[in-house]
Design a protein around this motif. Structure first.
Motif, PDB file in Angstrom:
ATOM      1  N   HIS A 274       0.834  -1.208   0.000  1.00 61.22           N
ATOM      2  CA  HIS A 274       0.000   0.000   0.000  1.00 61.22           C
ATOM      3  C   HIS A 274       0.868   1.258   0.000  1.00 61.22           C
ATOM      4  CE1 HIS A 274      -3.181  -2.816   0.632  1.00 61.22           C
ATOM      5  NE2 HIS A 274      -2.933  -2.997   1.911  1.00 61.22           N
ATOM      6  N   ALA A 275       1.499   1.580   1.146  1.00 59.90           N
ATOM      7  CA  ALA A 275       2.335   2.788   1.245  1.00 59.90           C
ATOM      8  C   ALA A 275       1.589   3.995   0.669  1.00 59.90           C
ATOM      9  CB  ALA A 275       3.678   2.567   0.555  1.00 59.90           C
ATOM     10  N   ASP A 276       0.368   4.195   1.119  1.00 61.63           N
ATOM     11  CA  ASP A 276      -0.496   5.202   0.505  1.00 61.63           C
ATOM     12  C   ASP A 276      -0.088   6.635   0.806  1.00 61.63           C
ATOM     13  OD1 ASP A 276      -1.973   3.173  -0.517  1.00 61.63           O
ATOM     14  OD2 ASP A 276      -3.812   3.590   0.583  1.00 61.63           O
ATOM     15  N   LEU A 277       0.601   6.867   1.911  1.00 58.94           N
ATOM     16  CA  LEU A 277       0.858   8.247   2.331  1.00 58.94           C
ATOM     17  C   LEU A 277       2.335   8.404   2.677  1.00 58.94           C
ATOM     18  CD1 LEU A 277      -1.040  10.684   2.579  1.00 58.94           C
ATOM     19  CD2 LEU A 277      -1.168  10.246   5.026  1.00 58.94           C
ATOM     20  N   MET A 278       3.142   8.699   1.652  1.00 55.11           N
ATOM     21  CA  MET A 278       4.586   8.818   1.846  1.00 55.11           C
ATOM     22  C   MET A 278       5.039  10.232   1.497  1.00 55.11           C
ATOM     23  SD  MET A 278       6.192   5.282   0.297  1.00 55.11           S
ATOM     24  CE  MET A 278       7.758   5.420   1.154  1.00 55.11           C
ATOM     25  N   ASN A 279       5.846  10.831   2.406  1.00 51.43           N
ATOM     26  CA  ASN A 279       6.448  12.113   2.080  1.00 51.43           C
ATOM     27  C   ASN A 279       7.835  11.889   1.478  1.00 51.43           C
ATOM     28  OD1 ASN A 279       8.226  11.602   4.220  1.00 51.43           O
ATOM     29  ND2 ASN A 279       7.040  12.836   5.676  1.00 51.43           N
ATOM     30  N   GLN A 280       8.505  12.980   1.100  1.00 54.62           N
ATOM     31  CA  GLN A 280       9.785  12.872   0.413  1.00 54.62           C
ATOM     32  C   GLN A 280      10.829  12.161   1.264  1.00 54.62           C
ATOM     33  OE1 GLN A 280      10.401  13.732  -2.761  1.00 54.62           O
ATOM     34  NE2 GLN A 280      12.509  12.981  -2.600  1.00 54.62           N
ATOM     35  N   GLU A 281      10.857  12.464   2.554  1.00 51.93           N
ATOM     36  CA  GLU A 281      11.845  11.841   3.441  1.00 51.93           C
ATOM     37  C   GLU A 281      11.667  10.323   3.485  1.00 51.93           C
ATOM     38  OE1 GLU A 281      13.255  11.990   8.157  1.00 51.93           O
ATOM     39  OE2 GLU A 281      11.691  13.352   7.417  1.00 51.93           O
ATOM     40  N   MET A 282      10.431   9.873   3.582  1.00 47.22           N
ATOM     41  CA  MET A 282      10.159   8.439   3.615  1.00 47.22           C
ATOM     42  C   MET A 282      10.514   7.780   2.287  1.00 47.22           C
ATOM     43  SD  MET A 282       6.505   8.283   5.561  1.00 47.22           S
ATOM     44  CE  MET A 282       6.339   8.820   7.262  1.00 47.22           C
ATOM     45  N   ILE A 283      10.201   8.440   1.190  1.00 46.88           N
ATOM     46  CA  ILE A 283      10.515   7.891  -0.127  1.00 46.88           C
ATOM     47  C   ILE A 283      12.016   7.710  -0.278  1.00 46.88           C
ATOM     48  CG2 ILE A 283      10.488   8.419  -2.596  1.00 46.88           C
ATOM     49  CD1 ILE A 283       7.739   9.772  -2.101  1.00 46.88           C
ATOM     50  N   GLU A 284      12.779   8.710   0.122  1.00 43.89           N
ATOM     51  CA  GLU A 284      14.236   8.617   0.014  1.00 43.89           C
ATOM     52  C   GLU A 284      14.788   7.519   0.913  1.00 43.89           C
ATOM     53  OE1 GLU A 284      15.726  12.506   0.856  1.00 43.89           O
ATOM     54  OE2 GLU A 284      14.929  13.388  -1.004  1.00 43.89           O
TER      55      GLU A 284
ATOM     56  N   GLY B 240      16.416  -0.044  -0.203  1.00 39.83           N
ATOM     57  CA  GLY B 240      16.051  -1.038  -1.212  1.00 39.83           C
ATOM     58  C   GLY B 240      14.680  -1.637  -1.008  1.00 39.83           C
ATOM     59  N   ILE B 241      13.777  -0.900  -0.370  1.00 37.38           N
ATOM     60  CA  ILE B 241      12.420  -1.395  -0.118  1.00 37.38           C
ATOM     61  C   ILE B 241      11.573  -1.252  -1.381  1.00 37.38           C
ATOM     62  CG2 ILE B 241      10.348  -1.140   1.299  1.00 37.38           C
ATOM     63  CD1 ILE B 241      12.865  -2.124   2.797  1.00 37.38           C
ATOM     64  N   CYS B 242      10.849  -2.300  -1.737  1.00 36.79           N
ATOM     65  CA  CYS B 242       9.921  -2.273  -2.868  1.00 36.79           C
ATOM     66  C   CYS B 242       8.524  -1.900  -2.364  1.00 36.79           C
ATOM     67  CB  CYS B 242       9.868  -3.630  -3.545  1.00 36.79           C
ATOM     68  SG  CYS B 242      11.461  -4.245  -4.130  1.00 36.79           S
ATOM     69  N   ILE B 243       7.715  -1.376  -3.273  1.00 39.74           N
ATOM     70  CA  ILE B 243       6.355  -0.971  -2.909  1.00 39.74           C
ATOM     71  C   ILE B 243       5.350  -1.726  -3.778  1.00 39.74           C
ATOM     72  CG2 ILE B 243       4.761   0.947  -2.608  1.00 39.74           C
ATOM     73  CD1 ILE B 243       7.259   1.220  -0.886  1.00 39.74           C
ATOM     74  N   ALA B 244       4.464  -2.475  -3.133  1.00 38.35           N
ATOM     75  CA  ALA B 244       3.346  -3.121  -3.820  1.00 38.35           C
ATOM     76  C   ALA B 244       2.118  -2.246  -3.600  1.00 38.35           C
ATOM     77  CB  ALA B 244       3.114  -4.529  -3.277  1.00 38.35           C
ATOM     78  N   LEU B 245       1.786  -1.456  -4.610  1.00 38.36           N
ATOM     79  CA  LEU B 245       0.730  -0.450  -4.446  1.00 38.36           C
ATOM     80  C   LEU B 245      -0.480  -0.783  -5.301  1.00 38.36           C
ATOM     81  CD1 LEU B 245       1.120   1.289  -7.254  1.00 38.36           C
ATOM     82  CD2 LEU B 245       2.975   2.342  -5.961  1.00 38.36           C
ATOM     83  N   GLN B 246      -1.559  -0.060  -5.053  1.00 36.90           N
ATOM     84  CA  GLN B 246      -2.833  -0.322  -5.722  1.00 36.90           C
ATOM     85  C   GLN B 246      -3.363   0.982  -6.310  1.00 36.90           C
ATOM     86  OE1 GLN B 246      -2.439  -1.323  -2.259  1.00 36.90           O
ATOM     87  NE2 GLN B 246      -1.427  -3.091  -3.156  1.00 36.90           N
TER      88      GLN B 246
END
Length: 520
Positions: A346-356, A362-368
């Motif tokens: 999900h990772a529905d609510l990510m800010n720039q700091e979290m994305i970086e 090396g975390i992958c995101i399985a999103l919808q």
């Protein structure tokens, strides 16, 4: 040997190629190119009649057995008022009266004229047959008085999240109630449901499925059923066992752990229990719920990472995503792994700091992406509860620009498995700055899906040596206006070079196919 022609072929590789011929032999791709070499002139020709061919689609997060169960049962997603809900329920009971408990799916306050969810009293006025309806987001449910009365003992009804006045089950009460109900489902019915679910996926061009299983069957039988029947179903399945018990996974020699339920760090926006750093805009006293302490999750991920498992965690709100990233960072400092491909779902609510930070780890995101255009949970509602944070909702382009590996899915049964809808949503983001290209949206459902499950050497692109799994579309998506991508149609699905015409004919056939393939 077959030569497929008269189509535009899109490889969906990192450096995409467009070509006019694809040759298949023994289920694998042996040639792709613009001109056909003489040594393939004798191959059987297959005319694709001007279609567009892309790799078969993947779905990187669904609950396949649950989806199959609800798909075969009472789907309440599209009722427009409680009168229509009552008619739907009564008709279903008339046709399925032998079912001890009726389990429905999909009620939403956003799609009915009453603008509220049904309660125990509403269901009581419809039927005395035991019934429970799971909310559209899969994280809560409502039961009638008969159903509630059949649940074992007072302990379950006193679980956190049960509201005896409304009949609604949230949080731990929901998980325990659903776990109890699933124990009554017969194995033949499970098999038949899975055949129907598999056929639905095939009609939508899906050949690779990442499924999360483990919802309370005795002795985790549903996990073992999935492992067994996956040998007899036409799709390729990768199973994530949603448990915090690493030993259970290792004993089954599974390479993956996680998903939802026991490995969900928070709830969801629909129940306003996704964990947020700042309070919900409509409820200043509410920041949602973190289901576990940081130390608990640290210990789990450290143990699973040391055991060599690929880990997937449900985290929707930014507080839950932060908890997951903190735990992953601690685990990878404890036991570094270069190519772990751990996943946040999900990772529905990510800010720039979290994305970086996710990119660095090396975390992958399985999103919808269907969540961006979800009738049961419209953007107007999300804006009401999130305020200005709506602009950070599933920030596709920003995540790609920062080097994250993303892949698409449905979270079925929450949304129906439909890669075309996912591609459309990714290219038509409510925040136009976060829309991505059509080619990247295709990769989100092909190339990168395979990468998330370490399948990229065999699947995900139209490349020599890979399995000949592909979809024939009626139009070339690269040549369409993005606002019409949802109109794409699937003309055919080919698995190992053969046109899909249907899976096992019934529960016995699935059983026999699974046994035969186990020993083949």
């Amino acid at each position: 040997m077959q030569v497929f022609k008269n189509a535009a072929f899109l490889s969906c590789e990192d450096n995409n190629r467009t070509f006019g011929y694809l040759v298949e032999e023994n289920g694998n791709i042996v040639f792709t190119g613009e001109g056909l070499p003489d040594n393939y002139a004798h191959a059987e020709p297959v005319d694709l009649k001007g279609g567009c061919v892309v790799p078969a689609f993947g779905d990187t997060h669904m609950h396949f057995e649950s989806f199959s169960y609800f798909h075969a049962g009472l789907d309440c997603r599209h009722v427009r008022d409680f009168d229509e809900l009552g008619t739907l329920i009564r008709n279903y009971i008339s046709a399925h009266g032998r079912e001890k408990v009726i389990v429905g799916f999909g009620c939403s306050a956003h799609t009915v004229k009453e603008k509220r969810l049904p309660t125990k009293d509403d269901l009581d006025s419809i039927t005395a047959h035991p019934i429970i309806i799971v909310k559209y987001d899969g994280h809560a449910a409502v039961g009638n008085s008969t159903l509630i009365g059949k649940l074992p003992g007072a302990a379950l009804k006193k679980e956190e999240g049960f509201d005896p006045d409304s009949g609604w089950f949230f949080l731990n009460a929901f998980y325990k109630a659903i776990n109890h109900i699933t124990k009554s489902v017969s194995i033949p019915r499970v098999f038949n449901n899975m055949i129907g679910g598999s056929n639905y996926l095939a009609r939508n061009g899906i050949a690779l499925v990442h499924t999360t299983e483990g919802v309370g069957f005795p002795l985790d039988l549903d996990v073992d059923i999935m492992r067994f029947t996956s040998r007899g179903l036409p799709q390729t399945f990768r199973t994530f066992f949603q448990t915090l018990d690493v030993g259970k996974v290792l004993r089954r020699k599974l390479p993956r752990i996680g998903g939802c339920f026991a490995t969900a760090l928070d709830g969801c926006f629909g129940s306003e229990d996704a964990a947020l750093k700042r309070p919900y805009s409509n409820r200043p006293d509410n920041r949602g719920t973190l289901f576990y302490s940081q130390s608990h999750i640290n210990d789990f991920i450290t143990t699973a990472n040391r055991s060599g498992l690929q880990i997937a965690l449900h985290a929707i709100g930014d507080a839950a995503i932060d908890q997951a990233l903190t735990a992953f960072e601690i685990a990878l400092q404890d036991f570094p792994r270069e190519d772990h491909r751990h996943i946040i779902i999900h990772a529905d609510l990510m800010n720039q700091e979290m994305i970086e930070k996710a990119s660095r780890l090396g975390i992958c995101i399985a999103l919808q992406t269907p969540f961006l255009n979800w009738e049961q949970e419209p953007v107007t509602y999300l804006q009401e509860i999130l305020g200005d944070r709506i602009n950070q909702l599933i920030p596709l382009k920003t995540m790609l620009q920062n080097g994250l590996t993303l892949a698409g899915g449905s979270d079925a049964p929450c949304t129906l498995p439909d890669p075309i809808a996912g591609i459309h949503a990714a290219c038509n983001h409510p925040n136009p700055d976060e829309s991505i290209s059509v080619l990247d949206a295709l990769r989100l459902h092909t190339n990168w899906c395979a990468r998330l499950s370490f399948d990229e050497q065999q699947r995900g692109t139209l490349t020599n040596g890979k399995v000949a799994d592909f979809v024939v579309l009626d139009q070339n998506p690269l040549q369409m206006p993005i606002n019409r991508l949802k109109d794409l149609k699937i003309n055919a699905l080919y698995l190992k070079g053969k046109a899909y015409t249907g899976g096992p004919g019934g529960a016995l056939s699935l059983l026999l196919d699974s046994i035969a393939n186990r020993y083949s």
